[in-house]
Design an enzyme around this catalytic site. Structure first.
Site, short mmCIF file in Angstrom:
data_model
loop_
_atom_site.label_atom_id
_atom_site.label_comp_id
_atom_site.label_asym_id
_atom_site.label_seq_id
_atom_site.Cartn_x
_atom_site.Cartn_y
_atom_site.Cartn_z
CB SER A 61 -7.79 3.66 3.14
OG SER A 61 -6.98 3.01 4.18
CB SER A 63 -8.12 0.42 5.95
OG SER A 63 -8.67 1.68 5.85
CE LYS A 105 -3.72 1.93 2.74
NZ LYS A 105 -4.62 1.74 4.13
N1 GLN Z 1 -12.61 3.91 6.80
C1 GLN Z 1 -12.13 4.12 7.77
C2 GLN Z 1 -11.51 5.68 7.90
O1 GLN Z 1 -11.72 6.25 7.27
C3 GLN Z 1 -10.88 3.25 8.37
C4 GLN Z 1 -9.62 3.64 7.53
C5 GLN Z 1 -8.51 2.72 8.03
O2 GLN Z 1 -8.74 1.72 8.52
N2 GLN Z 1 -7.36 3.33 7.56
O3 GLN Z 1 -10.83 6.26 9.04
#
Ligand code: GLN
Length: 474
Positions: free
Chosen positions: A151, A175, A76
């Site tokens: 994400s 994420s 990532k």
């Molecule tokens: N969707 C969640 C957020 O926007 C989780 C993001 C993540 O785990 N990096 O914070």
């Protein structure tokens, strides 16, 4: 060439002489090229991966190869690789080059894994659909009109679409698990601190965890085994000994499983997910496990707690991108204040700006106690209540997501709707507990459904062993 499901299959073919690492890498590169429209990779390390494959083929010939020879993985765009760009999916770090590697990546490379490229993601890990990337959205292979989740969307799609065997993502609030569910693959968030965070661009430091996408449980376990452990570069990395996760063995044959009625009875849950989950629970009961409902009335408070605390931490962590130290600097600068203001306004996307503003607000002198302190207290209560369940049960089983993958653009206008995608993943994040998402079927539109299993801190070995049983019962 065939599509491989596990490293074991790849190793078999390497050993039999049916395959070389070079052929394998070429095949993945072809798959990446043929599926450019999915936008999973921001950068592909084509020449490097091929050169390394050649080296590893040689090492295999000489019987000198490491445990991960034949494993091709992607990272990532929030993880640092020495002398390679890392941008956090953001314009503010465009063209920024890292001068060191994440400890987790180094551990994989040391065992002869091959890194194939840098994967698209929501800016600084903030998002649930991969639509908040400066590099454009990622698309779900199961239906390219739908999102892959976020994400770590690019990392999930890369495994789903056979562009690499494993991906490393980051999981702050879901994420890894949420995109794994949307893409029909396995996604693990280990216990907070199990893997060093050195080389992970910080979003919310008391939540951030490196996570693993794979097609199989066994590869997930093996990769964790190699990456986990103490690290002098990250004082928060746990010194708890790393067991042999990859043996997938457990003394216990049957387990005590709790499910949360609040997570199943809610109107927010898509009926097909509810059905799939209930079906799975029934199967587990029939297989001799104890399966019982345990009420968790705090469920409604987990998401707000998560969003107060993570925006607060993000506002502090992201203050380092100020136009002076890293990345983008606005050309429209007359003094120090305009340097900060313009660089940050131009460099950050809308969602990141929203979170910085929210986080700055909850940390401001007049509101600190009303929001930040309160949320810390609620975090503690959620931890205690969850621990209480896990002192009596081996696992908590809940859906990974309230819905399957939604259409691109469906929730971009309404941030609260988007945050709802994390409804079930944030409990493990707020508590720091390990959780895994496993594919358990598809809805009527053929979109994957995920089930989530949570367990006690540092009990990943048990989590993997049970996951294997659960998937085999399909
Ligand atoms: N969707 C969640 C957020 O926007 C989780 C993001 C993540 O785990 N990096 O914070």
């Amino acid at each position: 060439m065939k599509s491989y499901h596990t490293l074991r299959d790849i190793r078999n073919d390497l050993q039999l002489g049916n395959l070389t690492c070079q052929q394998l890498v070429k095949q993945y590169l072809r798959n990446i090229e043929d599926q450019r429209h999915l936008n999973a990779f921001i950068e592909v390390y084509e020449d490097e991966a091929l050169a390394r494959a050649k080296e590893i083929d040689q090492r295999l010939k000489e019987n000198q190869a490491g445990k991960l020879a034949g494993l091709v993985f992607g990272i990532k765009d929030l993880l640092c690789l020495d002398k390679h760009q890392v941008s956090g999916g953001s314009k503010i770090l465009k063209n920024f080059e890292s001068q060191f590697s994440a400890t987790a990546i180094e551990a994989l490379l040391k065992e002869d894994a091959i890194v194939i490229g840098r994967q698209n993601c929501d800016e600084f890990g903030m998002g649930s659909s991969n639509e908040n990337s400066a590099y454009g959205p990622v698309k779900n292979t199961a239906d390219p009109d739908k999102v892959p989740g976020g994400s770590s969307g690019g990392s999930a799609v890369a495994v789903q679409a056979d562009m690499c065997l494993v991906s490393l993502g980051t999981d702050t609030g879901g994420s890894v698990r949420q995109p794994a569910a949307f893409c029909g693959i396995v996604g693990l968030k280990p216990t907070y601190s199990r893997i060093s965070r050195w080389g992970l661009l910080a979003y919310a430091s008391s939540f951030d965890t490196i996570g693993i996408f794979s097609r199989s449980i066994e590869d997930n376990a093996l990769v964790l085994e190699i990456m986990a452990g103490a690290d002098g570069k990250d004082g928060t990395a746990s010194k708890t000994p790393v067991p042999s996760y990859s043996s997938l063995s457990q003394d216990k044959e049957t387990f005590k499983i709790a499910y949360l009625p609040e997570a199943i009875e809610t109107d927010a849950l898509q009926p097909e997910i509810k059905e799939a989950l209930q079906h799975k629970l029934e199967e587990l009961r029939e297989a001799g496990h104890t399966v019982e409902p345990v009420s968790f009335p705090m469920l409604d408070y987990v998401l707000p707690t998560y969003y107060i605390l993570t925006t607060a931490e993000a506002s502090a962590n992201l203050s380092r991108y100020d136009g002076a130290h890293f990345g983008h600097r606005s050309p429209q600068v007359s003094d120090l204040e305009s340097l900060y203001k313009n660089s940050r306004t131009e460099g950050f996307g809308e969602e990141v700006r929203r979170r910085i503003l929210l986080g700055t607000f909850v940390l401001s002198a007049s509101y600190y106690d009303a929001y930040y302190t309160k949320a810390q207290k609620v975090r503690r209560l959620i931890q205690e209540e969850t621990q209480k369940i896990l002192s009596e049960y081996d696992f908590i089983v809940i859906p990974t997501t309230p819905t399957t993958a939604f259409k691109l653009g469906e929730h971009t206008k309404n941030p609260l709707e988007m945050y709802m995608a994390d409804l079930f993943t944030v409990q493990a994040s707020v508590t720091g507990l390990p959780a895994i998402s496993l594919p358990i079927g598809k809805d009527t539109e053929n979109m994957p459904i995920g089930i989530q299993i949570m367990t006690n801190a540092f009990d990943e070995a048990k989590l993997f062993a049970f996951s294997k049983k659960l998937i085999n019962h399909r």
